[in-house]
Write an enzyme that holds these catalytic residues in place. Structure first.
Site, PDB file in Angstrom:
ATOM      1  N   HIS A   9       0.871  -1.178   0.000  1.00  0.00           N
ATOM      2  CA  HIS A   9       0.000   0.000   0.000  1.00  0.00           C
ATOM      3  C   HIS A   9       0.911   1.232   0.000  1.00  0.00           C
ATOM      4  CE1 HIS A   9      -4.129  -1.250   0.069  1.00  0.00           C
ATOM      5  NE2 HIS A   9      -3.868  -2.190   0.956  1.00  0.00           N
ATOM      6  N   ASP A  35      -4.790   1.928   2.266  1.00  0.00           N
ATOM      7  CA  ASP A  35      -5.014   1.279   3.554  1.00  0.00           C
ATOM      8  C   ASP A  35      -5.579   2.281   4.558  1.00  0.00           C
ATOM      9  OD1 ASP A  35      -2.559   2.599   3.335  1.00  0.00           O
ATOM     10  OD2 ASP A  35      -1.610   1.395   4.884  1.00  0.00           O
ATOM     11  N   TYR A  92      -5.810   6.946 -26.128  1.00  0.00           N
ATOM     12  CA  TYR A  92      -6.654   6.185 -25.210  1.00  0.00           C
ATOM     13  C   TYR A  92      -6.961   7.074 -23.998  1.00  0.00           C
ATOM     14  CZ  TYR A  92      -4.665   2.453 -28.053  1.00  0.00           C
ATOM     15  OH  TYR A  92      -4.261   1.662 -29.093  1.00  0.00           O
ATOM     16  N   GLU A 126       0.052   8.455  11.180  1.00  0.00           N
ATOM     17  CA  GLU A 126      -1.275   7.914  11.471  1.00  0.00           C
ATOM     18  C   GLU A 126      -2.200   8.903  12.162  1.00  0.00           C
ATOM     19  OE1 GLU A 126      -0.566   3.129  11.586  1.00  0.00           O
ATOM     20  OE2 GLU A 126      -0.009   4.257  13.388  1.00  0.00           O
TER      21      GLU A 126
END
Length: 396
Positions: free
Chosen positions: A95, A100, A294, A370
């Site tokens: 990740h 996550d 594309y 975090e």
């Protein structure tokens, strides 16, 4: 609140240990569904490896969707002092883009909404979408399978490590770019370098195309509004022979879908001119070319009315909110949702020099501070519940 924060953090770390590639997120899907079951929320599968769930309030009202992506990247994670407790256990997959964290944030919102269900008028839908990293992405399938049916608005966020922790960036209008790739095949006439008069060299044509394209595009599309690059040139095997053909691939990004058409026309006009310049009497049908553009993810365009109301709310909640952030050349298939319903996508920062969180997204050493997780939970929860109370202010 500390136990809730720990719960969100541990969920993020669990997902980080067990990353899965796009459209192979079967274990991730199973774990999301089990967490939702633990919270007491019914859910179902969508887009093969995705999950969709709802929390309905005690009274009727509008419906807002919250989306998280779930896939990881093909990268081998580097061990560091920070990630030793949760480094990827799937070699070659990690990740590296914060998905996550996105899943943990949205699951945190699920838990809060469930706990506050009696105070909610309306519905919050949660979309855990696979395959954001690989076009055509998972958003199209979610939409095709009814993921936005009866949804009035949608919100999402992305963690970025080149934005300081605590910083929230948003803007009305284009926030992220379209992503497009192109292939050019040039057909010439091969032959010995001793007789260039009998050859039409596709390498020489390609070299002029490469050197001329960027200046030509910049004359029509402002340099700050696009990026363009070449990724590979494949041709020839012999040092003393001009090859018969060549393939060139590249990509470009814009903040206006109309600029895609402009750039494609510039490519065609330039190639037409080069074919004329390199043509020779007696050499019929060459040089010639095939050009294919594309189109990838479209421009991610935040709804102005929704963003105005949301920005006002965020500024009352957080210290560092930039409501006029510059657009970035990253691309996101969240753009497809915003073509269907009003809404907003937000960038939240995780860079923290003191903690050593400085590696950019997609780096094999990428990690997050975090503390960003609770910021994300508070942001999405507050926007969702405020929308359900005041949808008219968002949908003017």
């Amino acid at each position: 609140m500390q136990s809730f924060e720990k719960w969100v953090r541990e969920i993020r770390r669990e997902f980080h240990r067990n990353p899965e590639l796009s459209f192979h997120e079967y274990g991730t899907q199973a774990r999301i569904m089990s967490i939702l079951e633990e919270i007491g929320i019914d859910c179902r599968k969508i887009a093969d490896t995705g999950v969709i769930a709802e929390v309905r309030g005690m009274s009727s009202g509008p419906c807002i969707a919250i989306r998280s992506d779930t896939d990881a990247l093909a990268a081998h994670e580097v061990l560091s002092p920070g990630n030793e407790d949760y480094i990827s256990q799937n070699p070659g997959v990690m990740h590296a883009c914060g998905h996550d964290g996105h899943m943990a944030i949205v699951l945190g919102v699920v838990r809060l909404v469930k706990e506050k269900r009696k105070e909610i008028c309306g519905t919050v839908r949660f979309i855990f979408q696979p395959a954001e990293e690989v076009p055509p992405g998972g958003a199209i399938r979610v939409i095709e399978e009814g993921g936005l049916d009866d949804v009035d608005a949608i919100i999402g966020l992305h963690i970025f490590s080149d934005v300081d922790i605590g910083q929230i960036n948003v803007r009305a209008g284009p926030l992220m770019a379209s992503s497009n790739r192109f292939t050019v095949k040039i057909f010439g006439k091969g032959g010995h370098h001793a007789r260039p008069d009998l050859c039409i060299d596709p390498i020489q044509i390609a070299a002029e195309f490469i050197s001329s394209l960027k200046p030509a595009v910049s004359q029509k599309v402002d340099a700050s509004d696009h990026v363009l690059g070449f990724g590979a040139v494949n041709s020839g095997k012999q040092f003393n022979r001009s090859p018969d053909d060549l393939e060139l691939v590249g990509s470009f990004r814009t903040f206006d879908d109309n600029d895609i058409d402009t750039i494609e026309c510039i490519m065609s006009d330039l190639l037409d001119s080069l074919m004329h310049s390199y043509s020779k009497d007696g050499q019929e049908g060459v040089p010639s070319y095939d050009l294919n553009v594309y189109r990838g993810y479209p421009v991610l365009f935040n709804d102005p009315s929704f963003t105005e109301r949301a920005s006002s709310l965020l500024k009352t909640m957080f210290e560092n909110v930039n409501t006029h952030a510059g657009p970035i050349f990253g691309a996101e298939d969240f753009a497809y949702y915003l073509r269907e319903v009003p809404g907003m996508y937000t960038i939240i920062g995780t860079k923290n020099v003191e903690k050593g969180i400085v590696e950019v997204n997609h780096s094999s050493s990428f990690d997050i501070d975090e503390d960003v997780l609770i910021t994300g939970v508070e942001l999405l929860y507050s926007l969702a519940t405020d929308f359900l109370r005041n949808s008219g202010e968002y949908l003017k």
